[in-house]
Write a protein that holds these residues in place. Sequence first.
Motif, PDB file in Angstrom:
ATOM      1  N   VAL A 186      -2.173  10.684  17.438  1.00 39.87           N
ATOM      2  CA  VAL A 186      -1.497  10.760  18.737  1.00 39.87           C
ATOM      3  C   VAL A 186      -1.565  12.209  19.198  1.00 39.87           C
ATOM      4  O   VAL A 186      -1.056  13.094  18.513  1.00 39.87           O
ATOM      5  CB  VAL A 186      -0.033  10.299  18.644  1.00 39.87           C
ATOM      6  N   LEU A 205      -1.525   7.092  23.643  1.00 36.98           N
ATOM      7  CA  LEU A 205      -1.969   7.919  24.765  1.00 36.98           C
ATOM      8  C   LEU A 205      -2.169   7.075  26.019  1.00 36.98           C
ATOM      9  O   LEU A 205      -1.611   7.374  27.092  1.00 36.98           O
ATOM     10  CB  LEU A 205      -3.275   8.633  24.390  1.00 36.98           C
ATOM     11  N   ALA A 245      -7.125   9.749  30.504  1.00 36.99           N
ATOM     12  CA  ALA A 245      -7.106   9.415  29.083  1.00 36.99           C
ATOM     13  C   ALA A 245      -8.353   8.611  28.737  1.00 36.99           C
ATOM     14  O   ALA A 245      -8.515   7.481  29.207  1.00 36.99           O
ATOM     15  CB  ALA A 245      -5.856   8.619  28.740  1.00 36.99           C
ATOM     16  N   THR A 281       1.161   5.487  27.354  1.00 40.01           N
ATOM     17  CA  THR A 281       2.060   6.438  28.017  1.00 40.01           C
ATOM     18  C   THR A 281       1.564   6.785  29.411  1.00 40.01           C
ATOM     19  O   THR A 281       2.334   6.825  30.378  1.00 40.01           O
ATOM     20  CB  THR A 281       2.204   7.714  27.168  1.00 40.01           C
ATOM     21  N   ILE A 317      -7.846  14.079  28.118  1.00 40.21           N
ATOM     22  CA  ILE A 317      -7.592  13.927  26.690  1.00 40.21           C
ATOM     23  C   ILE A 317      -8.472  12.785  26.221  1.00 40.21           C
ATOM     24  O   ILE A 317      -8.320  11.648  26.700  1.00 40.21           O
ATOM     25  CB  ILE A 317      -6.112  13.642  26.403  1.00 40.21           C
ATOM     26  N   LEU A 338      -0.666  16.003  24.916  1.00 42.65           N
ATOM     27  CA  LEU A 338      -0.241  15.173  26.042  1.00 42.65           C
ATOM     28  C   LEU A 338       1.105  15.627  26.590  1.00 42.65           C
ATOM     29  O   LEU A 338       1.300  15.681  27.808  1.00 42.65           O
ATOM     30  CB  LEU A 338      -0.166  13.708  25.600  1.00 42.65           C
TER      31      LEU A 338
END
Length: 441
Positions: free
Chosen positions: A326, A350, A342, A353, A315, A330
Amino acid sequence: MPVADAECSQRTQKIWVISEVYYPDDNPTGYFLTGIAEGLAKEFDVRVLCTQPSYTVRGKEAPRNENHRGVSIDRVWSTTFDKNILPLRLVNSLTVSLSIFLKMLWGLRRKDRVLVVNVPPISPLAVGLACRLRGVEYTLLIHDVYPDAVAAAGMLRTTSVLYRMLNRVFGVLLNSARHVVVLGRDMFQRISDKRRDKTVCVTMIPNWADLELVPRTQHVGEENAIRQQFKLDGKFVVQYSGNMGLTHNLDVIVAAARDMQNDVDLHFLLVGSGARKTWVTETVANENLHNVTVADRRPREELNDLLLAADVSVISFLPAMAGVSVPSRLYNVMAVGCPVIAVADPESELARTVAEERIGWVVPPNDVVAFRAAVDEAKSNPAELAAMRVRARRAAEVRFSYSQVVQAYRELLKTNSSTPKSIWDQSEMKPETDISVRRAA
């Protein structure tokens, strides 16, 4: 997504959900607003104002009025010019905004509640004006922060007159709302900084993971239709799936693939659509990158197989996107138990997390060396990758379930008092995490 109860006679308060994109369109905005509306319909009389399908099922004629899964849907008139041509897309947004405004001005009652999403960014202005004229409070759901997203994509300078004008317009919309819902902690901070009226309550409610998307017994790569279609059996698959838009960092993925062509067991699978899809396709073809497959967006019913085809999912965002957007993808990546690379600012939701849940790697935007190192580590450490899969699924179940998210919207829309900053108690929010960022040597 659960079906709404048949308790219509007990649902007295009306909630208006305003989104240009709604069922049967299932792009992220349409999909999540449909899920929110259907969840609210268990307790409220929900009316949706939207347009005819214009994204994933463009050209399909849907009923002008229908009741679907407990929700009353009213599809307003608008022009249907090609949305990929910017001036024509603007005309479409203006006509749908006028239609929504007139519908709301006629139908709104003082006790009603309104939830409007800010994507596309024009129609919320019409909604805000109608609510003001009718004396109705509205809740603004922010999927992307404008004009910040346009500036991050390099389409507009923050010093330009147009940027300042758009920022002022967004500020009027933001400060006129009773509540503002954001999707992440980074967005919470950005919106809180923009908010002049401190009585406007900013609440964090994330999108959800489709936990029924994949049975627990399935495993990555196991008799997978997508792997078989693209002849990827036996390969370590690095997947990018989703929007290939102007704010998404595809250059770092293509550059890494170019540098890693000698690894015969490694393959990059890029699936989706968007403004940068043509560039990706042409670059891969012109440079004969044999270790890259570029494919079109898959229908949602194939999402299960698509996500399970990956050994690791990427991502990626451009720099300065923290707090602007956001990625909803995900949570479904987590639901299938797939580790994540990420490519993002470390303070973004992102990156936080991924680091907090220990489900992957955080790479600074544009750092190709760090990205290659993350791919190499993922490929060479199957035991850790397996542990990440377990943690990812568990985190999706505990933090990002549909029932949690919908209940948060119900509580928000039925209360007259201020709400907390997050749907989770602040004591349950994880503290600032030491994010291990891979940097170039």
